[in-house]
Scaffold this motif. Sequence first.
Motif, PDB file in Angstrom:
ATOM      1  N   SER A  79      57.537  46.793  46.043  1.00 22.47           N
ATOM      2  CA  SER A  79      57.455  48.072  45.328  1.00 22.47           C
ATOM      3  C   SER A  79      56.034  48.582  45.128  1.00 22.47           C
ATOM      4  N   ILE A  80      55.140  48.244  46.005  1.00 17.60           N
ATOM      5  CA  ILE A  80      53.796  48.814  45.910  1.00 17.60           C
ATOM      6  C   ILE A  80      53.411  49.386  47.262  1.00 17.60           C
ATOM      7  N   GLY A  81      52.918  50.589  47.208  1.00 11.49           N
ATOM      8  CA  GLY A  81      52.485  51.251  48.416  1.00 11.49           C
ATOM      9  C   GLY A  81      51.073  51.778  48.254  1.00 11.49           C
ATOM     10  N   ALA A  82      50.553  52.282  49.319  1.00 12.34           N
ATOM     11  CA  ALA A  82      49.183  52.787  49.305  1.00 12.34           C
ATOM     12  C   ALA A  82      49.028  53.950  48.337  1.00 12.34           C
ATOM     13  N   GLU A  83      50.081  54.733  48.170  1.00 17.53           N
ATOM     14  CA  GLU A  83      49.994  55.899  47.289  1.00 17.53           C
ATOM     15  C   GLU A  83      49.706  55.491  45.851  1.00 17.53           C
ATOM     16  N   GLU A  84      50.353  54.411  45.380  1.00 15.89           N
ATOM     17  CA  GLU A  84      50.122  53.958  44.001  1.00 15.89           C
ATOM     18  C   GLU A  84      48.669  53.543  43.791  1.00 15.89           C
ATOM     19  N   ILE A  85      48.115  52.863  44.766  1.00 11.74           N
ATOM     20  CA  ILE A  85      46.732  52.402  44.647  1.00 11.74           C
ATOM     21  C   ILE A  85      45.772  53.583  44.705  1.00 11.74           C
ATOM     22  N   VAL A  86      45.981  54.470  45.656  1.00 13.18           N
ATOM     23  CA  VAL A  86      45.114  55.639  45.802  1.00 13.18           C
ATOM     24  C   VAL A  86      45.199  56.541  44.568  1.00 13.18           C
ATOM     25  N   ASP A  87      46.391  56.649  43.991  1.00 14.86           N
ATOM     26  CA  ASP A  87      46.576  57.496  42.807  1.00 14.86           C
ATOM     27  C   ASP A  87      46.067  56.844  41.535  1.00 14.86           C
ATOM     28  N   GLY A  88      45.658  55.576  41.611  1.00 15.14           N
ATOM     29  CA  GLY A  88      45.069  54.916  40.455  1.00 15.14           C
ATOM     30  C   GLY A  88      46.075  54.292  39.502  1.00 15.14           C
ATOM     31  N   ASN A  89      47.250  53.923  40.001  1.00 15.92           N
ATOM     32  CA  ASN A  89      48.253  53.280  39.158  1.00 15.92           C
ATOM     33  C   ASN A  89      47.777  51.862  38.838  1.00 15.92           C
ATOM     34  N   ALA A  90      47.223  51.696  37.648  1.00 20.37           N
ATOM     35  CA  ALA A  90      46.608  50.419  37.266  1.00 20.37           C
ATOM     36  C   ALA A  90      47.638  49.291  37.198  1.00 20.37           C
ATOM     37  N   LYS A  91      48.823  49.570  36.690  1.00 13.35           N
ATOM     38  CA  LYS A  91      49.847  48.536  36.542  1.00 13.35           C
ATOM     39  C   LYS A  91      50.258  47.963  37.904  1.00 13.35           C
ATOM     40  N   MET A  92      50.482  48.821  38.864  1.00 10.82           N
ATOM     41  CA  MET A  92      50.871  48.377  40.197  1.00 10.82           C
ATOM     42  C   MET A  92      49.716  47.658  40.899  1.00 10.82           C
ATOM     43  N   THR A  93      48.505  48.170  40.734  1.00  9.54           N
ATOM     44  CA  THR A  93      47.346  47.556  41.372  1.00  9.54           C
ATOM     45  C   THR A  93      47.086  46.169  40.797  1.00  9.54           C
ATOM     46  N   LEU A  94      47.161  46.021  39.485  1.00 10.67           N
ATOM     47  CA  LEU A  94      46.966  44.707  38.865  1.00 10.67           C
ATOM     48  C   LEU A  94      48.069  43.738  39.259  1.00 10.67           C
ATOM     49  N   GLY A  95      49.299  44.237  39.385  1.00  7.94           N
ATOM     50  CA  GLY A  95      50.397  43.395  39.854  1.00  7.94           C
ATOM     51  C   GLY A  95      50.152  42.883  41.263  1.00  7.94           C
ATOM     52  N   MET A  96      49.635  43.740  42.114  1.00  3.12           N
ATOM     53  CA  MET A  96      49.310  43.335  43.479  1.00  3.12           C
ATOM     54  C   MET A  96      48.193  42.291  43.486  1.00  3.12           C
ATOM     55  N   ILE A  97      47.172  42.513  42.669  1.00  5.64           N
ATOM     56  CA  ILE A  97      46.058  41.561  42.609  1.00  5.64           C
ATOM     57  C   ILE A  97      46.553  40.205  42.113  1.00  5.64           C
ATOM     58  N   TRP A  98      47.417  40.189  41.107  1.00  5.29           N
ATOM     59  CA  TRP A  98      47.961  38.927  40.600  1.00  5.29           C
ATOM     60  C   TRP A  98      48.759  38.207  41.687  1.00  5.29           C
ATOM     61  N   THR A  99      49.545  38.952  42.462  1.00  2.00           N
ATOM     62  CA  THR A  99      50.312  38.357  43.560  1.00  2.00           C
ATOM     63  C   THR A  99      49.377  37.728  44.588  1.00  2.00           C
ATOM     64  N   ILE A 100      48.290  38.401  44.903  1.00  3.94           N
ATOM     65  CA  ILE A 100      47.315  37.864  45.862  1.00  3.94           C
ATOM     66  C   ILE A 100      46.654  36.610  45.301  1.00  3.94           C
TER      67      ILE A 100
END
Length: 76
Positions: free
Chosen positions: A25-46
Amino acid sequence: MRVHKINNVNKALDFVAGKGVKLVSIGAEEIVDGNAKMTLGMIWTIILRFAIQDISVEGTTVLFYLHKHVQLTKCQ
């Protein structure tokens, strides 16, 4: 331009997915748009994939140890 940013982030996400990281449930649009919750979730997964998952102590992985410890803590 936004389109170039999305293309660049998609390439990075494809690379990460190719390394075995499951991005849900994370795409490039969320990151580019600055969605902090999705970006932090992705970083935690990594972090889980590359830093924690492969660590083991006395033959037990850290994730298994943490899961067992959390279960014991909940019961007490």
